[in-house]
Motif scaffolding. Structure first.
Motif, PDB file in Angstrom:
ATOM      1  N   ILE A  87       0.836  -1.201   0.000  1.00  0.00           N
ATOM      2  CA  ILE A  87       0.000   0.000   0.000  1.00  0.00           C
ATOM      3  C   ILE A  87       0.869   1.248   0.000  1.00  0.00           C
ATOM      4  O   ILE A  87       1.918   1.288   0.654  1.00  0.00           O
ATOM      5  N   GLY A  88       0.414   2.301  -0.700  1.00  0.00           N
ATOM      6  CA  GLY A  88       1.075   3.606  -0.606  1.00  0.00           C
ATOM      7  C   GLY A  88       1.664   4.097  -1.906  1.00  0.00           C
ATOM      8  O   GLY A  88       0.990   4.170  -2.919  1.00  0.00           O
ATOM      9  N   SER A  89       2.968   4.411  -1.872  1.00  0.00           N
ATOM     10  CA  SER A  89       3.672   5.003  -3.007  1.00  0.00           C
ATOM     11  C   SER A  89       2.996   6.292  -3.447  1.00  0.00           C
ATOM     12  O   SER A  89       2.649   6.478  -4.622  1.00  0.00           O
ATOM     13  N   ILE A  90       2.831   7.201  -2.505  1.00  0.00           N
ATOM     14  CA  ILE A  90       2.191   8.490  -2.794  1.00  0.00           C
ATOM     15  C   ILE A  90       3.254   9.409  -3.379  1.00  0.00           C
ATOM     16  O   ILE A  90       3.932  10.170  -2.669  1.00  0.00           O
ATOM     17  N   GLY A  91       3.419   9.344  -4.670  1.00  0.00           N
ATOM     18  CA  GLY A  91       4.426  10.138  -5.357  1.00  0.00           C
ATOM     19  C   GLY A  91       4.166  10.130  -6.854  1.00  0.00           C
ATOM     20  O   GLY A  91       3.241   9.492  -7.334  1.00  0.00           O
ATOM     21  N   HIS A 122       2.171  16.088  -7.639  1.00  0.00           N
ATOM     22  CA  HIS A 122       2.330  15.400  -6.355  1.00  0.00           C
ATOM     23  C   HIS A 122       1.466  16.062  -5.285  1.00  0.00           C
ATOM     24  O   HIS A 122       0.828  15.370  -4.473  1.00  0.00           O
ATOM     25  N   GLN A 123       1.417  17.371  -5.284  1.00  0.00           N
ATOM     26  CA  GLN A 123       0.600  18.088  -4.301  1.00  0.00           C
ATOM     27  C   GLN A 123      -0.887  17.786  -4.504  1.00  0.00           C
ATOM     28  O   GLN A 123      -1.638  17.665  -3.530  1.00  0.00           O
ATOM     29  N   GLN A 124      -1.295  17.636  -5.754  1.00  0.00           N
ATOM     30  CA  GLN A 124      -2.682  17.253  -6.026  1.00  0.00           C
ATOM     31  C   GLN A 124      -2.984  15.874  -5.437  1.00  0.00           C
ATOM     32  O   GLN A 124      -4.060  15.646  -4.871  1.00  0.00           O
ATOM     33  N   PHE A 125      -2.040  14.971  -5.577  1.00  0.00           N
ATOM     34  CA  PHE A 125      -2.166  13.625  -5.014  1.00  0.00           C
ATOM     35  C   PHE A 125      -2.295  13.709  -3.488  1.00  0.00           C
ATOM     36  O   PHE A 125      -3.165  13.076  -2.872  1.00  0.00           O
ATOM     37  N   ILE A 126      -1.419  14.486  -2.877  1.00  0.00           N
ATOM     38  CA  ILE A 126      -1.433  14.631  -1.417  1.00  0.00           C
ATOM     39  C   ILE A 126      -2.760  15.178  -0.925  1.00  0.00           C
ATOM     40  O   ILE A 126      -3.332  14.678   0.063  1.00  0.00           O
ATOM     41  N   GLU A 127      -3.295  16.183  -1.601  1.00  0.00           N
ATOM     42  CA  GLU A 127      -4.564  16.773  -1.191  1.00  0.00           C
ATOM     43  C   GLU A 127      -5.704  15.760  -1.322  1.00  0.00           C
ATOM     44  O   GLU A 127      -6.623  15.735  -0.498  1.00  0.00           O
ATOM     45  N   ALA A 128      -5.650  14.917  -2.364  1.00  0.00           N
ATOM     46  CA  ALA A 128      -6.674  13.891  -2.530  1.00  0.00           C
ATOM     47  C   ALA A 128      -6.614  12.887  -1.383  1.00  0.00           C
ATOM     48  O   ALA A 128      -7.660  12.440  -0.875  1.00  0.00           O
ATOM     49  N   ASP A 183       7.621  10.480   6.172  1.00  0.00           N
ATOM     50  CA  ASP A 183       7.763   9.626   4.992  1.00  0.00           C
ATOM     51  C   ASP A 183       6.436   9.296   4.310  1.00  0.00           C
ATOM     52  O   ASP A 183       6.432   8.623   3.282  1.00  0.00           O
ATOM     53  N   ILE A 184       5.329   9.745   4.863  1.00  0.00           N
ATOM     54  CA  ILE A 184       4.035   9.278   4.379  1.00  0.00           C
ATOM     55  C   ILE A 184       3.780   9.655   2.918  1.00  0.00           C
ATOM     56  O   ILE A 184       3.140   8.927   2.172  1.00  0.00           O
ATOM     57  N   ALA A 242      -1.992   0.869  10.586  1.00  0.00           N
ATOM     58  CA  ALA A 242      -1.463   1.661  11.696  1.00  0.00           C
ATOM     59  C   ALA A 242      -1.224   3.113  11.283  1.00  0.00           C
ATOM     60  O   ALA A 242      -1.374   4.032  12.100  1.00  0.00           O
ATOM     61  N   LEU A 243      -0.874   3.324  10.024  1.00  0.00           N
ATOM     62  CA  LEU A 243      -0.615   4.689   9.538  1.00  0.00           C
ATOM     63  C   LEU A 243      -1.884   5.410   9.097  1.00  0.00           C
ATOM     64  O   LEU A 243      -1.829   6.593   8.756  1.00  0.00           O
ATOM     65  N   GLY A 244      -2.998   4.704   9.072  1.00  0.00           N
ATOM     66  CA  GLY A 244      -4.243   5.330   8.646  1.00  0.00           C
ATOM     67  C   GLY A 244      -4.423   5.360   7.145  1.00  0.00           C
ATOM     68  O   GLY A 244      -5.353   6.004   6.647  1.00  0.00           O
TER      69      GLY A 244
END
Length: 330
Positions: free
Chosen positions: A178-182, A235-241, A255-256, A269-271
């Motif tokens: 899960i993740g890879s917010i980039g 990337h900022q658009q992704f973060i806001e979503a 690191d999130i 655990a990280l939500g």
């Protein structure tokens, strides 16, 4: 034809083609035979194209009927399933058009107690992912009493996670990724190799930045900075979503949003996810039904045929070498 031949033919009573010498008769026969063969070939091609168009019509009609019968005949309380498998790209099965159409049908089904979006994808196009995220939020506002749960199989990363955060809840396996917010952009640099091979690039442009990040030209620091700013913006658009979708459940660590991935257990655990569970768990514990109907838009026969012979992969390889880079959430 000589006078002697004419006299001989006249005495024998032969006229026209019968009176012609052997070589002329052979030439006439070949010409007539060629014309007949050409007509036969034309008729065969005409029959072939007619059969081909008929086959296409039959397949399209069958697909329409099969899609309608697989969903329209659903009666009684059930869970509406939509599957997201593989890379999220406009010319692949998992694209915004297919996913949004399936989600629309799933939400609008009167007997559907809720919608399950089953995801197994590493990501893909930020545009396609953003379109699906927007559609999910629109549908949830339109059908406020119908929940949408995401169930993750092996992986839900980048663009796939961009889509998942629009759901009410996300359920994962403890070993899911899960993740890879980039955001990333892939390219190549061939200018040094071209110099060694003695290859000269001849490029004409109108516009100072039209050859932006051309892989056959030396890297330009100004253009590189511009592209980095573009990546940061997406990337900022992704973060806001993610923030909008997860809200207070999200535990923001340094690191999130760095592009790292976590196991399903760690993501809870990280939500980033809400709990451990599979499709059967959602059916049994949340939607209170054992019946499930698949609303996924299925890939057509001709799409599968083209993909089987690697046409899509070949086109992607050509684009990677000859066209501008594309942004990706993977």
């Amino acid at each position: 034809m000589s006078d002697d031949d004419s006299i001989a033919n006249a005495r024998s009573g032969k006229t026209g083609v019968e009176a012609a010498p052997l070589w002329e008769r052979a030439l006439i026969e070949k010409t007539v035979l060629a014309a007949v063969c050409e007509q036969r070939t034309a008729r065969r091609w005409k029959i072939f194209f007619r059969l081909a168009f008929l086959m296409i019509f039959v397949v399209m009609a069958w697909r329409t009927v099969s899609v309608s019968s697989s969903t329209g005949g659903a009666t009684g309380k059930h869970a509406a399933l939509v599957s997201l498998q593989g890379e999220i790209v406009s010319d692949q099965q998992s694209n915004a058009a297919n996913l949004n159409a399936a989600l629309e049908r799933a939400f609008s089904a009167e007997q559907a107690a809720g919608v399950i979006l089953q995801i197994n994808s590493p990501g893909g196009s930020p545009v396609q992912a953003g379109m699906v995220n927007d559609e999910i939020r629109r549908l949830r506002a339109r059908y406020p009493t119908k929940p949408l749960y995401v169930v993750v199989d092996d992986i839900c990363a980048s663009g796939a996670y961009y889509i998942a955060v629009a759901a009410d809840k996300i359920f994962v396996d403890k070993a899911s990724i899960i993740g890879s917010i980039g955001v990333r952009m892939d390219s190549f640099g061939f200018n040094s190799l071209m110099s060694k091979l003695g290859i000269e690039r001849r490029l004409l442009t109108a516009g100072r930045n039209k050859a932006l990040n051309d892989p056959f030209l030396p890297e330009d620091k100004v253009q590189k900075k511009y592209m980095q700013n573009l990546l940061d913006e997406v990337h900022q658009q992704f973060i806001e979503a993610v923030r909008q979708g997860r809200g207070k459940r999200l535990q923001e660590t340094p690191d999130i949003f760095s592009g790292l991935v976590w196991t399903g257990q760690r993501s809870v655990a990280l939500g980033l996810a809400d709990g451990l569970g599979d499709t059967r768990y959602v059916l049994r514990e949340l939607l209170k039904t054992e019946k499930i109907v698949d609303y996924t838009v299925k890939e057509g026969m001709f799409d599968r045929f083209a993909r089987r012979f690697g046409l899509s992969a070949g086109a992607s390889a050509v684009r990677a070498l000859t066209s501008q880079e594309s942004l990706q959430f993977n």
